[in-house]
Design an enzyme around this catalytic site. Structure first.
Site, short mmCIF file in Angstrom:
data_model
loop_
_atom_site.label_atom_id
_atom_site.label_comp_id
_atom_site.label_asym_id
_atom_site.label_seq_id
_atom_site.Cartn_x
_atom_site.Cartn_y
_atom_site.Cartn_z
N HIS B 54 0.26 -44.12 -29.27
CA HIS B 54 0.38 -43.84 -27.84
C HIS B 54 0.87 -42.40 -27.68
CE1 HIS B 54 0.65 -48.24 -26.17
NE2 HIS B 54 -0.32 -48.10 -27.04
N GLU B 56 3.37 -40.99 -26.11
CA GLU B 56 4.80 -40.72 -26.33
C GLU B 56 5.14 -40.78 -27.81
OE1 GLU B 56 3.42 -42.98 -24.33
OE2 GLU B 56 4.69 -43.48 -22.62
#
Lengths: 157, 157
Positions: B54, B56
């Site tokens: 992902h 982040e």
């Protein structure tokens, strides 16, 4: 139960030996498919300067890489400890069939791992969390979501 | 607010351009330290066969690698969407000072991302979850925890 024990034994072995070798915290995990271990992981947060390098994360990434897939369909994960929220999230995204765990999150909290604190924070409304989360620019960001919704050639996951 | 907007704008730019380029879902993130972007991330789950990739997570790993630290003390994370439970967990482990987000988890659910389902599962007792979690061999696994508790040269995280 015999087979099951063999895989958990390997996860536990990793948790002990890799901790002794100075790789990181006392955690190990393996991913099993068709009765074979296809990936091993152990905590290497401090040795690799990677806060995401928990045993389960390392094992999931390795297993997916080997399978050439972003899904662990038909796989089982054996982890020496009940997953923290990060690893739990990763497990749900990877979608294995089943997860076996040995130590509990209460046991992890007892030796000062933050799992419990994170579980509590996740449950709080954003405004009540100890870590500041600030909402902004949603209108601009939503353009990406609208485009995704309409995208014809997207690969869903 | 001016500075803040610049960083979020970059996270949003990544979310759109990298999605268009076929890397994965519509998500971008940057890590900022001392007023400079030190790491960029975008979703690459499907293009890299990594369910943990992902925006982040990618940005956190990159930032920690650059800093040579497993902690993001003094850093801020700008993410184009409210973090899913996995990324939220990773953020707590990395311990940045602050997180800015634009799209919400409700917005992500509206375009069929599973965040909400995972949030719900985390809150359920293990026995009530849709994914089977099986507890076993705690006594054997606890050896690792006891040894960690007594370990003199451990690096805590």
């Amino acid at each position: 139960m015999e087979t099951t024990n063999k895989f958990m034994k390997e996860a536990i072995r990793l948790s002990i030996e890799k901790m002794r070798a100075g790789n990181g915290g006392p955690f190990g995990a393996v991913v099993v498919k068709d009765g074979e271990i296809i990936a091993r992981g152990f905590n290497q947060v401090t040795s690799s300067n990677d806060p995401t390098a928990h045993a389960e994360m390392v094992a999931i990434r390795e297993a997916c890489s080997k399978l050439g897939s972003f899904q662990l369909t038909g796989c089982e994960i054996y982890t020496s400890c009940e997953p923290c929220p990060m690893c739990l999230g990763a497990i749900y995204w990877a979608r294995p069939d089943k997860v076996y765990y040995a130590n509990t999150k209460e046991g992890a909290a007892a030796i000062d791992f933050d799992d419990q604190f994170i579980y509590e924070e996740i449950d709080l409304p954003i405004s009540d969390r100890k870590m500041p989360f600030i909402h902004m620019m949603e209108k601009e960001a939503k353009v990406a979501f609208d485009e995704w919704a309409d995208k014809q050639d997207k690969i869903e996951y």
